[in-house]
Design a protein around this motif. Structure first.
Motif, mmCIF file in Angstrom:
data_model
loop_
_atom_site.group_PDB
_atom_site.id
_atom_site.type_symbol
_atom_site.label_atom_id
_atom_site.label_comp_id
_atom_site.label_asym_id
_atom_site.label_seq_id
_atom_site.Cartn_x
_atom_site.Cartn_y
_atom_site.Cartn_z
ATOM 1 N N GLY A 126 -15.126 32.972 -8.409
ATOM 2 C CA GLY A 126 -14.442 31.845 -7.806
ATOM 3 C C GLY A 126 -13.553 31.053 -8.753
ATOM 4 N N ASP A 127 -12.334 30.827 -8.335
ATOM 5 C CA ASP A 127 -11.369 29.989 -9.040
ATOM 6 C C ASP A 127 -11.580 28.567 -8.547
ATOM 7 O OD1 ASP A 127 -9.033 28.486 -9.567
ATOM 8 O OD2 ASP A 127 -7.829 30.300 -9.720
ATOM 9 N N ILE A 128 -11.807 27.621 -9.455
ATOM 10 C CA ILE A 128 -12.116 26.251 -9.060
ATOM 11 C C ILE A 128 -10.993 25.647 -8.224
ATOM 12 C CG2 ILE A 128 -11.196 25.288 -11.213
ATOM 13 C CD1 ILE A 128 -14.150 23.947 -9.101
ATOM 14 N N CYS A 129 -9.736 26.026 -8.532
ATOM 15 C CA CYS A 129 -8.603 25.508 -7.756
ATOM 16 C C CYS A 129 -8.624 26.071 -6.330
ATOM 17 C CB CYS A 129 -7.288 25.848 -8.451
ATOM 18 S SG CYS A 129 -7.089 25.043 -10.049
ATOM 19 N N GLN A 130 -8.984 27.334 -6.191
ATOM 20 C CA GLN A 130 -9.093 27.918 -4.856
ATOM 21 C C GLN A 130 -10.261 27.300 -4.095
ATOM 22 O OE1 GLN A 130 -9.296 32.197 -5.119
ATOM 23 N NE2 GLN A 130 -7.105 32.406 -5.533
ATOM 24 N N VAL A 131 -11.357 27.054 -4.781
ATOM 25 C CA VAL A 131 -12.525 26.450 -4.133
ATOM 26 C C VAL A 131 -12.180 25.055 -3.596
ATOM 27 C CG1 VAL A 131 -14.852 25.554 -4.516
ATOM 28 C CG2 VAL A 131 -14.217 27.793 -5.433
ATOM 29 N N ARG A 132 -11.435 24.284 -4.366
ATOM 30 C CA ARG A 132 -11.036 22.953 -3.890
ATOM 31 C C ARG A 132 -10.173 23.049 -2.641
ATOM 32 N NH1 ARG A 132 -9.488 20.969 -9.966
ATOM 33 N NH2 ARG A 132 -11.588 20.348 -10.642
ATOM 34 N N ALA A 133 -9.258 24.010 -2.638
ATOM 35 C CA ALA A 133 -8.416 24.206 -1.452
ATOM 36 C C ALA A 133 -9.264 24.661 -0.265
ATOM 37 C CB ALA A 133 -7.326 25.234 -1.748
ATOM 38 N N LEU A 134 -10.249 25.512 -0.536
ATOM 39 C CA LEU A 134 -11.126 26.002 0.527
ATOM 40 C C LEU A 134 -11.972 24.880 1.121
ATOM 41 C CD1 LEU A 134 -12.182 29.448 -0.891
ATOM 42 C CD2 LEU A 134 -11.285 29.055 1.403
ATOM 43 N N GLY A 157 -2.936 32.520 -4.469
ATOM 44 C CA GLY A 157 -3.850 32.873 -3.386
ATOM 45 C C GLY A 157 -3.699 32.046 -2.127
ATOM 46 N N LYS A 158 -2.568 31.366 -1.955
ATOM 47 C CA LYS A 158 -2.386 30.500 -0.784
ATOM 48 C C LYS A 158 -2.455 31.293 0.516
ATOM 49 C CE LYS A 158 1.592 29.074 -2.248
ATOM 50 N NZ LYS A 158 1.591 29.823 -3.511
ATOM 51 N N THR A 159 -1.739 32.403 0.566
ATOM 52 C CA THR A 159 -1.719 33.221 1.787
ATOM 53 C C THR A 159 -3.099 33.791 2.074
ATOM 54 O OG1 THR A 159 0.619 33.792 1.484
ATOM 55 C CG2 THR A 159 -0.698 35.253 2.872
ATOM 56 N N MET A 160 -3.781 34.264 1.041
ATOM 57 C CA MET A 160 -5.126 34.812 1.217
ATOM 58 C C MET A 160 -6.074 33.755 1.778
ATOM 59 S SD MET A 160 -8.392 34.794 -0.349
ATOM 60 C CE MET A 160 -8.161 34.389 -2.083
ATOM 61 N N LEU A 161 -5.984 32.521 1.267
ATOM 62 C CA LEU A 161 -6.865 31.453 1.732
ATOM 63 C C LEU A 161 -6.567 31.080 3.178
ATOM 64 C CD1 LEU A 161 -6.941 29.112 -1.412
ATOM 65 C CD2 LEU A 161 -8.581 30.887 -0.764
ATOM 66 N N MET A 162 -5.284 31.010 3.538
ATOM 67 C CA MET A 162 -4.937 30.678 4.909
ATOM 68 C C MET A 162 -5.406 31.775 5.873
ATOM 69 S SD MET A 162 -1.291 29.578 6.665
ATOM 70 C CE MET A 162 -0.622 31.240 6.738
ATOM 71 N N VAL A 169 -1.969 16.827 2.458
ATOM 72 C CA VAL A 169 -1.196 17.611 1.488
ATOM 73 C C VAL A 169 -2.095 17.916 0.293
ATOM 74 C CG1 VAL A 169 0.817 17.643 -0.024
ATOM 75 C CG2 VAL A 169 0.964 16.548 2.231
ATOM 76 N N HIS A 170 -2.232 19.203 -0.016
ATOM 77 C CA HIS A 170 -3.129 19.615 -1.105
ATOM 78 C C HIS A 170 -2.431 20.636 -1.999
ATOM 79 C CE1 HIS A 170 -7.031 20.390 -3.060
ATOM 80 N NE2 HIS A 170 -6.609 21.647 -3.136
ATOM 81 N N GLU A 171 -2.498 20.405 -3.288
ATOM 82 C CA GLU A 171 -1.887 21.317 -4.256
ATOM 83 C C GLU A 171 -2.940 22.227 -4.877
ATOM 84 O OE1 GLU A 171 0.779 21.289 -8.395
ATOM 85 O OE2 GLU A 171 -0.136 19.432 -7.654
ATOM 86 N N ILE A 172 -2.620 23.527 -4.927
ATOM 87 C CA ILE A 172 -3.459 24.466 -5.690
ATOM 88 C C ILE A 172 -2.906 24.478 -7.110
ATOM 89 C CG2 ILE A 172 -4.190 26.847 -5.995
ATOM 90 C CD1 ILE A 172 -4.150 27.296 -3.126
#
Length: 501
Positions: free
Chosen positions: A109-117, A177-182, A299-302
């Motif tokens: 897990g990437d901490i930035c991706q986890v925050r977006a998740l 990973g924006k597209t993957m998360l969406m 609005v959230h920034e990765i």
């Protein structure tokens, strides 16, 4: 008559209450659970547990035969049960992300991706709780009238049904990973919901096509917005970017109507909302849309600095660098379509009756010289039409881009975006590596920070070779990243699965 406890043990009293709880479940649960069930299968067990446990807690609290310590112990047991049920039955993008990591499908897990998740999980949970209020279930809506009929009645009785749930605008650098998360978020929602996931280019093409259909009405954008809302209340737009003045001038009114019709937006972008359409023509008319976008969305920034596309197994594809490689490319193209298959010119239909001439095509593979695809007045509509029929493109002679061929660079960036969205395969010959192809394209800030050379002649040459363009300079990192991934073993394997090759 209430039984009398003969044991002083609080535990035995709790057990007695648990045994007697069952006789109350059928009457209490039947009346309460119907109000609590929210239509999502994943929440049913938790809702049932909450209902039963609240009944138990009420019985224990008012039973004079139980001590305060017993009630406190029972309360702790109930909370533990509810927590366990939540862990077992909880679903959503964050849960699925953790599962894929544990199964080895994703990297740690990437901490930035986890925050977006966590933001996506918040939105997921709010939507599940508000499924009826937001009119998400397509089989539970009473509005079956046509868009023109709804438009007529809206003229007589204006009304707004803005969603109580805010959407999400997710932005950040390329390959984070924006597209993957969406997609993770989108796939975890029930298939019976009114939802759509679409690339922003494709979405705007659909909008313009519908505007043509309703030409002549006093406000065709309102009808188009009602049609979109009728099909999808949850709208997921990938790669939100505005470069076209025609798009920029209608977005504020279009999304004003969409939000008034209850649309919930989830968007991914490389750009902060305040930087959208930066430096564009008549941008002052676009600014109200930015304000509306920020008002209706979190609005959230990765912030990740990792480009995951570049972590793939590169140099497994068909990106050939050098001159006089036309024979090699045609040989590879022939191998893909089959030695005995003859490729012939074909015609592809695109939007609004337009047609695209394909120089050579066979077995889902198309062959184009670069000039035929990127030096002609073509755009996203033509490219989407092309890849609805073909899954592979052989592109001959991609040049190094600069000031002299800036328009071709714009088309090439769009072409790569459309190919990536459609998981298409690219064979190409090019003058340089992906990084070197776009090296001379820079943003204004990049140009200001570049150190000039010592001699005036060298400085003049630098200026003449550079293409200073904010939108193109911003997009080049995405293009380089995608070209790198499209050349990887992992991407080509996914291409084969997607197109069943």
């Amino acid at each position: 008559m209430r039984p009398v406890f003969r044991s002083s043990s609080s535990l035995s009293r709790i057990r007695w209450a648990l045994r007697n709880q069952e006789r109350y479940n059928s009457s209490t649960f039947s009346s309460k659970s119907r109000k609590l069930l929210i239509g999502a299968n994943q929440n049913e067990a938790l809702v049932n547990t909450n209902t039963c446990n609240s009944t138990l807690h009420s019985r224990l609290s008012f039973s004079r035969g139980l001590s305060a310590e017993a009630v406190e112990a029972a309360d702790a047991a109930i909370k533990l049960t509810v927590s366990s049920s939540a862990d077992v039955n909880r679903t959503g993008p964050l849960v699925e992300y953790e599962r894929r990591i544990s199964d080895g499908e994703l990297m740690t897990g990437d901490i930035c991706q986890v925050r977006a998740l966590k933001e996506l999980q918040r939105l997921h949970d709010q939507l599940v709780e508000s499924v009826d209020t937001c009119r998400l279930d397509r089989y539970n809506t009473s509005d079956k009238s046509s868009s023109r009929s709804r438009w007529f009645w809206s003229r007589i009785m204006p009304q707004s049904s803005v969603s109580p749930v805010k959407g999400l605008y997710l932005y950040g650098g390329v390959g984070t990973g924006k597209t993957m998360l969406m997609d993770l978020f989108f796939d975890q929602l029930p298939c019976t919901w009114k939802k759509q996931r679409i690339h922003f280019h494709d979405f705007m093409l659909t909008v313009h096509s519908r505007l043509q259909k309703h030409k002549g009405l006093s406000d065709p954008l309102e009808v188009v917005a009602q049609e979109i809302a009728h099909d999808a209340i949850l709208l997921c737009l990938d790669e939100f970017m505005v470069t076209d003045v025609a798009d920029a001038l209608i977005l504020n009114r279009l999304f004003g109507h969409l939000f008034s019709n209850g649309i919930i937006l989830v968007a991914t972008s490389n750009r902060n909302p305040d930087k959208l359409y930066e430096g564009g023509l008549q941008r002052d008319l676009f600014l109200p849309f930015i304000a509306s976008l920020k008002e209706r969305n979190v609005v959230h920034e990765i912030g990740s600095a990792v480009d995951y596309r570049k972590l793939t197994s590169a140099e497994k594809g068909f990106y050939f660098i050098g001159e006089d490689l036309s024979t090699l490319l045609k040989q590879k193209f022939q191998e893909l379509i089959g030695g005995n298959v003859v490729a012939r010119p074909q015609v592809v239909e695109v939007v609004m009756g337009r047609k695209l001439q394909v120089p050579l095509g066979a077995k889902g593979c198309a062959y184009f010289p670069f000039e035929e695809l990127c030096d002609r007045p073509l755009g996203a509509a033509d490219y989407f039409g092309l890849f609805k029929k073909f899954h592979t493109l052989a592109l001959e002679g991609v040049p190094v881009f600069g000031l002299h061929n800036r328009t071709a660079a714009y088309r090439f960036v769009t072409l790569v975006d459309v190919m990536y969205e459609n998981r298409a395969r690219l064979l190409c010959t090019a003058e340089a590596t992906p990084q070197e192809l776009l090296e001379k394209i820079v943003t204004i800030s990049d140009a200001k920070s570049m150190s000039p050379r010592t001699s005036s002649r060298s400085r003049k040459n630098d200026v003449s070779e550079l293409c200073v363009d904010n939108e193109l300079g911003f997009a080049k990192d995405r293009t380089i990243s995608r070209l790198t991934e499209m050349n990887s073993k992992e991407y080509l394997e996914q291409h084969a699965i997607t197109h069943k090759l």
